[in-house]
Design a protein around this motif. Structure first.
Motif, mmCIF file in Angstrom:
data_model
loop_
_atom_site.group_PDB
_atom_site.id
_atom_site.type_symbol
_atom_site.label_atom_id
_atom_site.label_comp_id
_atom_site.label_asym_id
_atom_site.label_seq_id
_atom_site.Cartn_x
_atom_site.Cartn_y
_atom_site.Cartn_z
ATOM 1 N N VAL A 68 1.238 14.030 7.851
ATOM 2 C CA VAL A 68 1.988 13.914 9.102
ATOM 3 C C VAL A 68 2.138 12.435 9.457
ATOM 4 O O VAL A 68 1.189 11.662 9.360
ATOM 5 N N GLY A 69 3.361 12.064 9.846
ATOM 6 C CA GLY A 69 3.634 10.693 10.268
ATOM 7 C C GLY A 69 4.017 9.749 9.143
ATOM 8 O O GLY A 69 4.418 8.618 9.397
ATOM 9 N N GLN A 70 3.912 10.192 7.903
ATOM 10 C CA GLN A 70 4.280 9.372 6.750
ATOM 11 C C GLN A 70 5.729 9.653 6.362
ATOM 12 O O GLN A 70 6.323 10.618 6.832
ATOM 13 N N ALA A 71 6.267 8.838 5.450
ATOM 14 C CA ALA A 71 7.636 9.032 4.987
ATOM 15 C C ALA A 71 7.745 8.624 3.527
ATOM 16 O O ALA A 71 7.064 7.704 3.077
ATOM 17 N N VAL A 72 8.621 9.321 2.802
ATOM 18 C CA VAL A 72 8.870 9.053 1.385
ATOM 19 C C VAL A 72 10.324 9.404 1.085
ATOM 20 O O VAL A 72 10.889 10.311 1.705
ATOM 21 N N ALA A 73 10.925 8.675 0.138
ATOM 22 C CA ALA A 73 12.350 8.878 -0.159
ATOM 23 C C ALA A 73 12.577 9.572 -1.488
ATOM 24 O O ALA A 73 11.781 9.438 -2.424
ATOM 25 N N THR A 74 13.689 10.310 -1.537
ATOM 26 C CA THR A 74 14.203 10.899 -2.774
ATOM 27 C C THR A 74 15.709 10.660 -2.804
ATOM 28 O O THR A 74 16.297 10.165 -1.836
#
Length: 176
Positions: A68-74
């Motif tokens: 929760v609160g993290q982010a990652v890209a695809t």
């Protein structure tokens, strides 16, 4: 267009899967494997390429899921964007203040967008669907997080699902 020092923030009613921006933010669940609401819509419209990259993330660094609160890209697959930035919002609680986690979703998504070189990013109203965050409060948290985020992205678009959400976000951004 805004600048990194003074990003332009547009508030629109619409469908996040139709936004022609560099990066679309997905209000994901921690599994990264699709779900309901915005998450399901992004996976359905974006196609199997998004799911394949999410599975690779789960097989690697995010074996336990995205916190929760993290982010990652695809990749954005078939969406009219270059990337999808997945972030996991907190479930609303009336007995515990989780607003810092919600703010982190916006800040971390902007950090990832900046690292990708994105000039524009579209956000949904994170945590306001099945995670039950009251829209007025979610709008306040989002407005503050976006206005104070470092680094910044020149163009930010809040894509709201109905007139009530659009009005709440307009009021929050005018007050911030």
């Amino acid at each position: 267009m805004g600048s990194p020092e003074h990003p332009r923030v547009d508030l629109v009613r619409g469908d996040i899967t139709e936004q022609g921006v560099d990066a679309v933010v997905n209000a994901a669940n921690s599994s990264l494997l699709g779900g309901g609401g915005v998450d399901g819509a992004i996976h359905r419209r974006g196609g199997k390429e998004i799911l394949a990259e999410c599975r690779a993330l789960r097989a690697g660094h995010y074996g336990g899921g995205l916190p929760v609160g993290q982010a990652v890209a695809t990749t954005a697959g078939r969406l009219p964007a270059r990337w999808v930035i997945h972030t996991v919002g907190p479930v609303y609680s009336s007995t515990e203040d989780r607003s810092a986690l919600l703010a982190s979703c916006y800040g971390e998504s902007l950090r990832v967008a900046h690292e990708l070189g994105a000039e524009s990013v579209a956000f949904p109203a994170i945590s306001t669907g099945v995670y039950r965050w009251p829209v007025d409060d979610a709008a306040r948290v989002a407005a503050h997080a976006i206005r104070t985020a470092r680094p910044r992205v020149p163009e930010i678009r809040m894509v709201l699902f109905d007139d009530a959400a659009l009005a709440a976000f307009r009021a929050a951004f005018e007050a911030s």
